[in-house]
Design a protein around this motif. Structure first.
Motif, PDB file in Angstrom:
ATOM      1  N   ASN A  88      73.119  96.718  27.622  1.00 47.73           N
ATOM      2  CA  ASN A  88      73.482  96.315  26.255  1.00 47.73           C
ATOM      3  C   ASN A  88      73.215  94.832  26.031  1.00 47.73           C
ATOM      4  OD1 ASN A  88      74.457  98.872  25.689  1.00 47.73           O
ATOM      5  ND2 ASN A  88      76.562  98.380  26.238  1.00 47.73           N
ATOM      6  N   SER A  89      73.333  94.056  27.091  1.00 51.91           N
ATOM      7  CA  SER A  89      73.273  92.601  26.921  1.00 51.91           C
ATOM      8  C   SER A  89      71.888  92.108  26.482  1.00 51.91           C
ATOM      9  CB  SER A  89      73.711  91.885  28.205  1.00 51.91           C
ATOM     10  OG  SER A  89      72.718  91.924  29.202  1.00 51.91           O
ATOM     11  N   PHE A  90      70.844  92.910  26.714  1.00 51.71           N
ATOM     12  CA  PHE A  90      69.503  92.448  26.311  1.00 51.71           C
ATOM     13  C   PHE A  90      69.362  92.373  24.788  1.00 51.71           C
ATOM     14  CE2 PHE A  90      68.713  94.421  30.536  1.00 51.71           C
ATOM     15  CZ  PHE A  90      68.355  93.254  31.188  1.00 51.71           C
ATOM     16  N   ASN A  91      70.034  93.293  24.092  1.00 53.94           N
ATOM     17  CA  ASN A  91      69.916  93.300  22.628  1.00 53.94           C
ATOM     18  C   ASN A  91      71.132  92.749  21.915  1.00 53.94           C
ATOM     19  OD1 ASN A  91      67.366  94.504  22.691  1.00 53.94           O
ATOM     20  ND2 ASN A  91      68.324  96.492  23.070  1.00 53.94           N
ATOM     21  N   LEU A  92      72.233  92.585  22.642  1.00 53.34           N
ATOM     22  CA  LEU A  92      73.480  92.155  21.996  1.00 53.34           C
ATOM     23  C   LEU A  92      73.966  90.846  22.606  1.00 53.34           C
ATOM     24  CD1 LEU A  92      75.209  95.665  21.980  1.00 53.34           C
ATOM     25  CD2 LEU A  92      74.278  94.471  19.996  1.00 53.34           C
ATOM     26  N   THR A  93      73.035  89.914  22.758  1.00 56.72           N
ATOM     27  CA  THR A  93      73.372  88.659  23.432  1.00 56.72           C
ATOM     28  C   THR A  93      74.539  87.946  22.752  1.00 56.72           C
ATOM     29  OG1 THR A  93      71.022  88.542  23.746  1.00 56.72           O
ATOM     30  CG2 THR A  93      72.243  86.678  24.513  1.00 56.72           C
ATOM     31  N   ASN A  94      74.551  87.960  21.399  1.00 53.17           N
ATOM     32  CA  ASN A  94      75.653  87.283  20.681  1.00 53.17           C
ATOM     33  C   ASN A  94      77.009  87.847  21.065  1.00 53.17           C
ATOM     34  OD1 ASN A  94      74.242  85.413  19.313  1.00 53.17           O
ATOM     35  ND2 ASN A  94      74.106  86.569  17.396  1.00 53.17           N
ATOM     36  N   PHE A  96      77.842  89.385  23.756  1.00 53.19           N
ATOM     37  CA  PHE A  96      78.173  89.056  25.148  1.00 53.19           C
ATOM     38  C   PHE A  96      78.652  87.621  25.286  1.00 53.19           C
ATOM     39  CE2 PHE A  96      77.218  92.557  28.139  1.00 53.19           C
ATOM     40  CZ  PHE A  96      76.960  93.526  27.187  1.00 53.19           C
ATOM     41  N   ILE A  97      77.969  86.725  24.565  1.00 55.50           N
ATOM     42  CA  ILE A  97      78.382  85.310  24.640  1.00 55.50           C
ATOM     43  C   ILE A  97      79.738  85.144  23.946  1.00 55.50           C
ATOM     44  CG2 ILE A  97      77.774  82.920  23.987  1.00 55.50           C
ATOM     45  CD1 ILE A  97      75.740  84.001  25.948  1.00 55.50           C
ATOM     46  N   THR A  98      79.902  85.820  22.804  1.00 55.74           N
ATOM     47  CA  THR A  98      81.154  85.668  22.040  1.00 55.74           C
ATOM     48  C   THR A  98      82.341  86.148  22.867  1.00 55.74           C
ATOM     49  OG1 THR A  98      79.908  86.006  20.027  1.00 55.74           O
ATOM     50  CG2 THR A  98      82.283  86.218  19.839  1.00 55.74           C
ATOM     51  N   THR A  99      82.225  87.324  23.461  1.00 58.51           N
ATOM     52  CA  THR A  99      83.368  87.839  24.237  1.00 58.51           C
ATOM     53  C   THR A  99      83.489  87.149  25.595  1.00 58.51           C
ATOM     54  OG1 THR A  99      83.507  89.981  23.160  1.00 58.51           O
ATOM     55  CG2 THR A  99      84.230  89.905  25.437  1.00 58.51           C
ATOM     56  N   ASN A 100      82.381  87.112  26.329  1.00 57.76           N
ATOM     57  CA  ASN A 100      82.497  86.686  27.737  1.00 57.76           C
ATOM     58  C   ASN A 100      82.637  85.172  27.903  1.00 57.76           C
ATOM     59  OD1 ASN A 100      82.080  89.390  28.010  1.00 57.76           O
ATOM     60  ND2 ASN A 100      80.187  89.270  29.171  1.00 57.76           N
ATOM     61  N   VAL A 101      82.028  84.422  26.993  1.00 60.12           N
ATOM     62  CA  VAL A 101      82.107  82.962  27.137  1.00 60.12           C
ATOM     63  C   VAL A 101      83.188  82.390  26.211  1.00 60.12           C
ATOM     64  CG1 VAL A 101      80.818  80.798  27.153  1.00 60.12           C
ATOM     65  CG2 VAL A 101      79.636  82.935  27.696  1.00 60.12           C
ATOM     66  N   LEU A 102      83.012  82.592  24.885  1.00 57.58           N
ATOM     67  CA  LEU A 102      84.012  82.028  23.962  1.00 57.58           C
ATOM     68  C   LEU A 102      85.371  82.702  24.147  1.00 57.58           C
ATOM     69  CD1 LEU A 102      81.819  81.673  20.742  1.00 57.58           C
ATOM     70  CD2 LEU A 102      82.457  79.909  22.390  1.00 57.58           C
ATOM     71  N   GLY A 103      85.356  84.007  24.401  1.00 58.92           N
ATOM     72  CA  GLY A 103      86.616  84.727  24.631  1.00 58.92           C
ATOM     73  C   GLY A 103      87.340  84.162  25.845  1.00 58.92           C
ATOM     74  N   THR A 104      86.586  83.896  26.912  1.00 64.45           N
ATOM     75  CA  THR A 104      87.209  83.320  28.126  1.00 64.45           C
ATOM     76  C   THR A 104      87.758  81.927  27.824  1.00 64.45           C
ATOM     77  OG1 THR A 104      85.788  84.614  29.556  1.00 64.45           O
ATOM     78  CG2 THR A 104      86.773  82.646  30.534  1.00 64.45           C
ATOM     79  N   LYS A 105      87.019  81.160  27.060  1.00 65.77           N
ATOM     80  CA  LYS A 105      87.504  79.819  26.684  1.00 65.77           C
ATOM     81  C   LYS A 105      88.827  79.936  25.912  1.00 65.77           C
ATOM     82  CE  LYS A 105      86.892  76.491  23.173  1.00 65.77           C
ATOM     83  NZ  LYS A 105      88.126  76.806  22.581  1.00 65.77           N
ATOM     84  N   ASN A 106      88.918  80.922  25.022  1.00 69.19           N
ATOM     85  CA  ASN A 106      90.177  81.126  24.284  1.00 69.19           C
ATOM     86  C   ASN A 106      91.313  81.490  25.225  1.00 69.19           C
ATOM     87  OD1 ASN A 106      89.146  80.548  21.787  1.00 69.19           O
ATOM     88  ND2 ASN A 106      88.615  82.672  21.317  1.00 69.19           N
ATOM     89  N   PRO A 147      71.305  88.502  30.454  1.00 65.22           N
ATOM     90  CA  PRO A 147      72.306  87.885  29.569  1.00 65.22           C
ATOM     91  C   PRO A 147      73.754  88.208  29.966  1.00 65.22           C
ATOM     92  CG  PRO A 147      70.515  88.802  28.292  1.00 65.22           C
ATOM     93  CD  PRO A 147      70.297  89.264  29.698  1.00 65.22           C
ATOM     94  N   TYR A 148      73.998  89.381  30.546  1.00 67.62           N
ATOM     95  CA  TYR A 148      75.365  89.687  31.006  1.00 67.62           C
ATOM     96  C   TYR A 148      75.768  88.721  32.108  1.00 67.62           C
ATOM     97  CZ  TYR A 148      78.983  91.805  33.967  1.00 67.62           C
ATOM     98  OH  TYR A 148      80.102  91.996  34.750  1.00 67.62           O
ATOM     99  N   SER A 149      74.938  88.656  33.176  1.00 65.90           N
ATOM    100  CA  SER A 149      75.351  87.821  34.315  1.00 65.90           C
ATOM    101  C   SER A 149      75.360  86.342  33.941  1.00 65.90           C
ATOM    102  CB  SER A 149      74.487  88.082  35.547  1.00 65.90           C
ATOM    103  OG  SER A 149      73.127  87.995  35.256  1.00 65.90           O
ATOM    104  N   SER A 150      74.448  85.951  33.009  1.00 72.52           N
ATOM    105  CA  SER A 150      74.507  84.526  32.630  1.00 72.52           C
ATOM    106  C   SER A 150      75.752  84.234  31.817  1.00 72.52           C
ATOM    107  CB  SER A 150      73.238  84.025  31.941  1.00 72.52           C
ATOM    108  OG  SER A 150      72.581  85.008  31.268  1.00 72.52           O
ATOM    109  N   SER A 151      76.216  85.216  31.011  1.00 72.91           N
ATOM    110  CA  SER A 151      77.461  84.962  30.255  1.00 72.91           C
ATOM    111  C   SER A 151      78.650  84.861  31.214  1.00 72.91           C
ATOM    112  CB  SER A 151      77.697  86.038  29.192  1.00 72.91           C
ATOM    113  OG  SER A 151      78.049  87.279  29.781  1.00 72.91           O
ATOM    114  N   LYS A 152      78.628  85.653  32.297  1.00 67.09           N
ATOM    115  CA  LYS A 152      79.726  85.581  33.275  1.00 67.09           C
ATOM    116  C   LYS A 152      79.663  84.252  34.046  1.00 67.09           C
ATOM    117  CE  LYS A 152      82.333  88.544  34.102  1.00 67.09           C
ATOM    118  NZ  LYS A 152      83.645  88.903  33.501  1.00 67.09           N
ATOM    119  N   ALA A 153      78.436  83.803  34.354  1.00 67.96           N
ATOM    120  CA  ALA A 153      78.277  82.516  35.051  1.00 67.96           C
ATOM    121  C   ALA A 153      78.740  81.373  34.142  1.00 67.96           C
ATOM    122  CB  ALA A 153      76.821  82.323  35.466  1.00 67.96           C
ATOM    123  N   ALA A 154      78.386  81.483  32.841  1.00 72.38           N
ATOM    124  CA  ALA A 154      78.790  80.440  31.892  1.00 72.38           C
ATOM    125  C   ALA A 154      80.324  80.371  31.809  1.00 72.38           C
ATOM    126  CB  ALA A 154      78.187  80.719  30.517  1.00 72.38           C
TER     127      ALA A 154
END
Ligand SMILES: NC(=O)c1ccc[n+]([C@@H]2O[C@H](COP(=O)([O-])OP(=O)(O)OC[C@H]3O[C@@H](n4cnc5c(N)ncnc54)[C@H](O)[C@@H]3O)[C@@H](O)[C@H]2O)c1
Length: 318
Positions: A88-94, A96-106, A147-154
Protein backbone atom coordinates in the motif's frame (compact mmCIF):
# COMPACT_ATOMS: atom_id res chain seq x y z
CA UNK A 1 -4.23 1.65 39.60
CA UNK A 2 -1.92 1.71 36.57
CA UNK A 3 -3.17 3.20 33.35
CA UNK A 4 -1.74 1.52 30.26
CA UNK A 5 -2.39 3.19 26.92
CA UNK A 6 -2.04 1.17 23.68
CA UNK A 7 -2.30 2.74 20.24
CA UNK A 8 -3.41 0.42 17.43
CA UNK A 9 -4.87 -2.04 19.95
CA UNK A 10 -7.63 -3.16 17.56
CA UNK A 11 -5.12 -4.26 14.91
CA UNK A 12 -3.30 -7.56 14.56
CA UNK A 13 -0.35 -7.20 16.95
CA UNK A 14 -2.02 -4.54 19.07
CA UNK A 15 -5.02 -6.74 19.91
CA UNK A 16 -2.86 -9.71 20.98
CA UNK A 17 -0.71 -7.35 23.00
CA UNK A 18 -3.74 -5.70 24.62
CA UNK A 19 -5.08 -9.12 25.70
CA UNK A 20 -1.67 -10.13 27.01
CA UNK A 21 -1.23 -6.92 29.00
CA UNK A 22 -4.80 -7.26 30.30
CA UNK A 23 -3.95 -10.75 31.62
CA UNK A 24 -0.62 -9.69 33.15
CA UNK A 25 -1.62 -6.37 34.75
CA UNK A 26 -4.77 -7.51 36.48
CA UNK A 27 -5.44 -4.25 38.27
CA UNK A 28 -4.68 -1.87 35.43
CA UNK A 29 -6.95 0.23 33.33
CA UNK A 30 -6.27 -0.35 29.64
CA UNK A 31 -6.99 2.36 27.08
CA UNK A 32 -6.90 1.38 23.41
CA UNK A 33 -6.63 4.31 21.02
CA UNK A 34 -7.31 3.30 17.44
CA UNK A 35 -8.70 4.79 14.23
CA UNK A 36 -9.91 1.27 13.36
CA UNK A 37 -8.83 1.20 9.74
CA UNK A 38 -9.68 -1.52 7.19
CA UNK A 39 -6.93 -3.65 8.87
CA UNK A 40 -8.52 -3.56 12.34
CA UNK A 41 -11.71 -4.54 14.13
CA UNK A 42 -13.16 -4.10 17.62
CA UNK A 43 -14.05 -7.80 17.32
CA UNK A 44 -10.35 -8.48 17.81
CA UNK A 45 -10.90 -7.47 21.42
CA UNK A 46 -14.17 -9.39 21.91
CA UNK A 47 -12.73 -11.45 24.77
CA UNK A 48 -12.04 -8.37 26.92
CA UNK A 49 -13.71 -5.27 25.54
CA UNK A 50 -16.80 -5.43 27.76
CA UNK A 51 -14.67 -5.45 30.93
CA UNK A 52 -14.78 -2.13 32.76
CA UNK A 53 -10.96 -2.16 32.89
CA UNK A 54 -10.88 -1.75 29.10
CA UNK A 55 -11.78 1.36 27.17
CA UNK A 56 -11.62 1.65 23.38
CA UNK A 57 -11.32 5.13 21.90
CA UNK A 58 -11.99 5.31 18.17
CA UNK A 59 -9.82 8.25 17.15
CA UNK A 60 -6.99 9.15 14.82
CA UNK A 61 -3.41 9.70 16.00
CA UNK A 62 -3.58 12.95 14.13
CA UNK A 63 -6.32 14.28 16.38
CA UNK A 64 -3.77 15.69 18.80
CA UNK A 65 -6.27 17.26 21.19
CA UNK A 66 -7.97 13.96 21.89
CA UNK A 67 -4.65 12.13 22.10
CA UNK A 68 -3.45 14.57 24.72
CA UNK A 69 -6.74 14.38 26.60
CA UNK A 70 -6.94 10.58 26.72
CA UNK A 71 -3.27 10.05 27.61
CA UNK A 72 -3.59 12.06 30.83
CA UNK A 73 -2.42 10.05 33.87
CA UNK A 74 -0.98 7.26 31.73
CA UNK A 75 1.81 5.21 33.35
CA UNK A 76 2.86 3.14 30.34
CA UNK A 77 2.22 3.91 26.68
CA UNK A 78 2.74 1.32 23.92
CA UNK A 79 2.66 2.77 20.42
CA UNK A 80 1.68 0.06 17.93
CA UNK A 81 -0.60 2.00 15.57
CA UNK A 82 0.69 2.35 12.03
CA UNK A 83 -0.06 1.91 8.38
CA UNK A 84 1.66 -1.44 8.09
CA UNK A 85 1.47 -2.88 4.58
CA UNK A 86 4.44 -2.27 2.28
CA UNK A 87 2.45 -2.75 -0.97
CA UNK A 88 0.00 0.00 0.00
CA UNK A 89 2.84 2.36 0.81
CA UNK A 90 3.92 2.71 -2.84
CA UNK A 91 0.69 4.49 -3.78
CA UNK A 92 -0.37 5.93 -0.43
CA UNK A 93 2.82 7.63 0.66
CA UNK A 94 0.92 10.56 2.22
CA UNK A 95 -1.14 8.27 4.44
CA UNK A 96 1.97 6.41 5.56
CA UNK A 97 3.86 9.59 6.39
CA UNK A 98 0.80 11.14 8.08
CA UNK A 99 0.15 8.16 10.35
CA UNK A 100 3.61 6.71 10.87
CA UNK A 101 5.65 9.90 11.12
CA UNK A 102 3.32 12.76 12.10
CA UNK A 103 1.14 10.39 14.15
CA UNK A 104 4.20 9.20 16.08
CA UNK A 105 5.26 12.80 16.65
CA UNK A 106 1.80 13.50 18.11
CA UNK A 107 2.13 10.48 20.41
CA UNK A 108 5.48 11.83 21.62
CA UNK A 109 4.06 15.32 22.17
CA UNK A 110 1.17 13.87 24.19
CA UNK A 111 3.62 11.81 26.27
CA UNK A 112 5.73 14.91 26.86
CA UNK A 113 2.71 17.03 27.78
CA UNK A 114 1.48 14.39 30.24
CA UNK A 115 4.90 13.43 31.58
CA UNK A 116 4.49 9.71 30.77
CA UNK A 117 7.28 7.69 32.37
CA UNK A 118 7.56 4.69 30.04
CA UNK A 119 6.95 4.64 26.30
CA UNK A 120 7.40 1.58 24.08
CA UNK A 121 7.58 2.27 20.35
CA UNK A 122 7.05 -0.68 18.00
CA UNK A 123 9.34 -0.45 14.97
CA UNK A 124 10.45 -2.98 12.40
CA UNK A 125 13.46 -4.93 11.08
CA UNK A 126 12.72 -3.29 7.72
CA UNK A 127 14.43 -0.06 8.79
CA UNK A 128 17.79 -1.89 8.37
CA UNK A 129 16.97 -2.96 4.81
CA UNK A 130 18.11 -6.25 3.35
CA UNK A 131 21.03 -8.41 4.41
CA UNK A 132 22.18 -11.45 2.41
CA UNK A 133 24.23 -13.14 5.12
CA UNK A 134 24.45 -12.73 8.91
CA UNK A 135 22.17 -10.35 10.87
CA UNK A 136 21.79 -6.73 11.92
CA UNK A 137 22.28 -5.70 15.52
CA UNK A 138 20.89 -2.62 17.23
CA UNK A 139 23.91 -0.52 16.17
CA UNK A 140 23.55 -1.30 12.46
CA UNK A 141 22.76 1.55 10.06
CA UNK A 142 19.36 2.41 8.64
CA UNK A 143 18.83 1.50 5.00
CA UNK A 144 15.06 1.50 4.39
CA UNK A 145 14.06 0.71 0.82
CA UNK A 146 10.33 1.42 0.55
CA UNK A 147 7.94 4.16 1.74
CA UNK A 148 6.68 1.99 4.63
CA UNK A 149 10.13 1.24 6.04
CA UNK A 150 11.32 4.80 5.44
CA UNK A 151 8.30 6.15 7.35
CA UNK A 152 9.16 3.81 10.25
CA UNK A 153 12.83 4.90 10.11
CA UNK A 154 11.73 8.56 10.06
CA UNK A 155 9.56 7.96 13.14
CA UNK A 156 12.60 6.54 14.94
CA UNK A 157 14.65 9.61 14.03
CA UNK A 158 11.96 11.88 15.52
CA UNK A 159 12.05 9.73 18.67
CA UNK A 160 15.83 10.05 18.82
CA UNK A 161 15.45 13.84 18.71
CA UNK A 162 12.85 13.77 21.51
CA UNK A 163 15.04 11.51 23.66
CA UNK A 164 17.93 13.97 23.38
CA UNK A 165 15.97 17.22 23.49
CA UNK A 166 13.30 16.40 26.07
CA UNK A 167 14.69 13.31 27.86
CA UNK A 168 11.59 11.44 26.76
CA UNK A 169 11.71 7.88 28.25
CA UNK A 170 11.28 5.75 25.12
CA UNK A 171 12.27 2.14 24.38
CA UNK A 172 12.35 1.18 20.69
CA UNK A 173 11.51 -2.36 19.59
CA UNK A 174 12.52 -3.61 16.14
CA UNK A 175 10.73 -6.84 15.28
CA UNK A 176 10.85 -9.44 12.53
CA UNK A 177 7.74 -10.49 10.57
CA UNK A 178 5.10 -11.47 13.09
CA UNK A 179 2.46 -14.14 12.49
CA UNK A 180 -0.75 -15.23 14.18
CA UNK A 181 -4.53 -14.90 13.88
CA UNK A 182 -6.36 -11.60 13.14
CA UNK A 183 -3.80 -10.30 10.64
CA UNK A 184 -5.27 -8.81 7.48
CA UNK A 185 -5.06 -11.24 4.51
CA UNK A 186 -3.05 -8.64 2.57
CA UNK A 187 -0.01 -10.16 4.37
CA UNK A 188 1.76 -13.37 3.29
CA UNK A 189 0.66 -16.10 5.72
CA UNK A 190 -2.95 -14.99 6.31
CA UNK A 191 -3.30 -14.20 2.60
CA UNK A 192 -2.11 -17.70 1.73
CA UNK A 193 -4.66 -19.33 4.08
CA UNK A 194 -7.45 -17.00 3.01
CA UNK A 195 -6.92 -17.54 -0.74
CA UNK A 196 -6.56 -21.30 -0.37
CA UNK A 197 -9.71 -21.52 1.78
CA UNK A 198 -11.56 -19.60 -0.94
CA UNK A 199 -9.84 -21.75 -3.59
CA UNK A 200 -8.49 -18.59 -5.22
CA UNK A 201 -5.05 -17.92 -6.63
CA UNK A 202 -2.51 -16.24 -4.36
CA UNK A 203 -0.04 -13.83 -5.90
CA UNK A 204 3.62 -13.99 -4.97
CA UNK A 205 6.08 -11.26 -5.87
CA UNK A 206 8.90 -12.16 -8.25
CA UNK A 207 10.05 -15.74 -7.83
CA UNK A 208 8.91 -16.10 -4.20
CA UNK A 209 12.48 -16.78 -3.04
CA UNK A 210 12.76 -13.76 -0.69
CA UNK A 211 13.55 -14.82 2.87
CA UNK A 212 11.86 -13.61 6.04
CA UNK A 213 12.17 -14.63 9.69
CA UNK A 214 8.81 -15.27 11.34
CA UNK A 215 8.05 -14.56 14.97
CA UNK A 216 4.89 -15.87 16.67
CA UNK A 217 2.73 -13.07 18.08
CA UNK A 218 2.59 -14.64 21.58
CA UNK A 219 6.43 -14.83 21.63
CA UNK A 220 6.43 -11.15 20.69
CA UNK A 221 4.00 -10.27 23.52
CA UNK A 222 6.23 -12.12 26.00
CA UNK A 223 9.21 -10.08 24.80
CA UNK A 224 7.34 -6.80 25.29
CA UNK A 225 6.29 -7.87 28.77
CA UNK A 226 9.89 -8.72 29.65
CA UNK A 227 11.06 -5.36 28.31
CA UNK A 228 8.44 -3.62 30.43
CA UNK A 229 10.01 -5.33 33.47
CA UNK A 230 13.70 -5.35 32.61
CA UNK A 231 14.27 -3.14 29.56
CA UNK A 232 16.36 -0.01 29.92
CA UNK A 233 14.88 3.35 28.99
CA UNK A 234 16.21 4.99 25.81
CA UNK A 235 17.58 1.67 24.53
CA UNK A 236 16.71 -0.27 21.38
CA UNK A 237 15.88 -3.99 21.38
CA UNK A 238 15.73 -6.23 18.32
CA UNK A 239 13.10 -8.92 18.77
CA UNK A 240 13.99 -11.56 16.25
CA UNK A 241 13.30 -15.11 15.29
CA UNK A 242 15.53 -17.93 14.16
CA UNK A 243 12.69 -19.42 12.07
CA UNK A 244 13.48 -18.32 8.53
CA UNK A 245 11.35 -19.14 5.46
CA UNK A 246 11.29 -18.29 1.77
CA UNK A 247 7.96 -16.65 0.81
CA UNK A 248 7.10 -19.65 -1.37
CA UNK A 249 7.71 -22.00 1.57
CA UNK A 250 5.16 -20.11 3.68
CA UNK A 251 2.61 -20.60 0.90
CA UNK A 252 3.52 -24.31 0.67
CA UNK A 253 2.87 -24.75 4.42
CA UNK A 254 -0.60 -23.19 4.04
CA UNK A 255 -1.32 -25.32 0.94
CA UNK A 256 -0.29 -28.49 2.77
CA UNK A 257 -2.59 -27.59 5.68
CA UNK A 258 -5.46 -27.20 3.21
CA UNK A 259 -4.49 -30.41 1.38
CA UNK A 260 -4.09 -28.50 -1.88
CA UNK A 261 -1.38 -28.57 -4.52
CA UNK A 262 0.46 -25.26 -4.13
CA UNK A 263 1.42 -25.19 -7.83
CA UNK A 264 -2.24 -24.97 -8.82
CA UNK A 265 -2.93 -21.92 -6.64
CA UNK A 266 0.21 -19.80 -6.82
CA UNK A 267 0.46 -16.96 -9.32
CA UNK A 268 3.77 -15.18 -9.69
CA UNK A 269 3.49 -11.43 -10.42
CA UNK A 270 5.99 -8.73 -11.31
CA UNK A 271 8.13 -8.01 -8.28
CA UNK A 272 7.95 -4.81 -6.20
CA UNK A 273 10.06 -1.93 -7.58
CA UNK A 274 12.64 -3.04 -5.02
CA UNK A 275 12.06 -6.05 -2.84
CA UNK A 276 14.48 -6.67 0.00
CA UNK A 277 15.89 -10.18 -0.44
CA UNK A 278 16.26 -11.01 3.23
CA UNK A 279 15.77 -9.45 6.65
CA UNK A 280 17.58 -10.80 9.68
CA UNK A 281 18.03 -9.64 13.23
CA UNK A 282 20.68 -10.36 15.80
CA UNK A 283 18.68 -10.47 19.03
CA UNK A 284 21.40 -11.34 21.54
CA UNK A 285 20.58 -8.24 23.59
CA UNK A 286 17.08 -9.40 24.54
CA UNK A 287 18.30 -13.01 24.89
CA UNK A 288 20.64 -11.79 27.59
CA UNK A 289 17.71 -10.55 29.69
CA UNK A 290 15.89 -13.86 29.34
CA UNK A 291 13.81 -14.15 26.15
CA UNK A 292 13.93 -16.39 23.12
CA UNK A 293 11.35 -17.28 20.46
CA UNK A 294 9.84 -20.76 20.75
CA UNK A 295 7.15 -21.15 18.11
CA UNK A 296 7.41 -21.63 14.36
CA UNK A 297 4.74 -21.42 11.66
CA UNK A 298 4.30 -25.22 11.44
CA UNK A 299 3.38 -25.32 15.15
CA UNK A 300 0.46 -22.93 14.67
CA UNK A 301 -0.69 -23.40 11.09
CA UNK A 302 -3.68 -25.55 12.09
CA UNK A 303 -4.91 -22.95 14.59
CA UNK A 304 -4.31 -20.03 12.23
CA UNK A 305 -5.90 -21.66 9.21
CA UNK A 306 -8.93 -22.71 11.28
CA UNK A 307 -9.31 -19.13 12.52
CA UNK A 308 -9.38 -17.78 8.95
CA UNK A 309 -11.92 -20.47 8.00
CA UNK A 310 -14.19 -19.29 10.81
CA UNK A 311 -13.63 -15.57 10.16
CA UNK A 312 -13.41 -15.61 6.39
CA UNK A 313 -15.83 -12.69 5.99
CA UNK A 314 -14.32 -10.46 8.67
CA UNK A 315 -11.95 -8.58 6.41
CA UNK A 316 -12.79 -5.90 3.92
CA UNK A 317 -10.38 -4.60 1.34
CA UNK A 318 -8.74 -1.26 1.90
N1 LIG B 1 3.07 -7.33 11.35
C1 LIG B 1 4.37 -7.44 11.39
O1 LIG B 1 4.93 -8.44 10.93
C2 LIG B 1 5.21 -6.35 12.02
C3 LIG B 1 6.58 -6.59 12.20
C4 LIG B 1 7.36 -5.60 12.82
C5 LIG B 1 6.77 -4.43 13.25
N2 LIG B 1 5.43 -4.21 13.03
C6 LIG B 1 4.85 -2.96 13.54
O2 LIG B 1 3.92 -3.32 14.54
C7 LIG B 1 2.85 -2.38 14.60
C8 LIG B 1 1.52 -3.10 14.45
O3 LIG B 1 1.49 -3.76 13.19
P1 LIG B 1 0.29 -4.72 12.77
O4 LIG B 1 0.86 -5.77 11.91
O5 LIG B 1 -0.52 -5.07 13.94
O6 LIG B 1 -0.54 -3.74 11.84
P2 LIG B 1 -2.10 -3.62 11.60
O7 LIG B 1 -2.21 -2.90 10.30
O8 LIG B 1 -2.79 -4.91 11.79
O9 LIG B 1 -2.58 -2.67 12.79
C9 LIG B 1 -2.31 -1.30 12.82
C10 LIG B 1 -3.31 -0.64 13.77
O10 LIG B 1 -3.08 0.77 13.75
C11 LIG B 1 -4.33 1.44 13.60
N3 LIG B 1 -4.12 2.71 12.93
C12 LIG B 1 -3.64 2.91 11.67
N4 LIG B 1 -3.60 4.23 11.40
C13 LIG B 1 -4.02 4.88 12.53
C14 LIG B 1 -4.19 6.25 12.87
N5 LIG B 1 -3.91 7.23 12.00
N6 LIG B 1 -4.64 6.56 14.09
C15 LIG B 1 -4.92 5.58 15.00
N7 LIG B 1 -4.81 4.26 14.72
C16 LIG B 1 -4.36 3.92 13.49
C17 LIG B 1 -5.18 0.48 12.77
O11 LIG B 1 -6.56 0.75 12.88
C18 LIG B 1 -4.77 -0.85 13.36
O12 LIG B 1 -5.53 -1.15 14.51
C19 LIG B 1 3.14 -1.38 13.49
O13 LIG B 1 3.80 -0.28 14.06
C20 LIG B 1 4.07 -2.12 12.55
O14 LIG B 1 4.91 -1.22 11.86
C21 LIG B 1 4.64 -5.15 12.44
Amino acid sequence: MHKIFITGGCGFIGSHLTEYIYRKYKKSQIFVYDKITYAASVKNLDKIRKDRRVKIIKKDLNNYKSLEKFTKNTDILIHAAAESHVDNSFNLTNEFITTNVLGTKNVLDACKANNIKKIIHISTDEIYGEIHKSSFNEQSNFNPSNPYSSSKAAAEMIINGYIHSYKLPVIIIRANNIFGTRQHPEKLLPGSCWSLLKKKHFTLHGNGMQKRSFLYVEDFCKAIYLILQKGKLNEIYNIGSKFEYKNIDVFKIAAKENKLNFRKYVKYVKDRPFNDYRYSLNFNKIKKIGWKPTTKIEDKIFEINSWYKKNINRFKKR
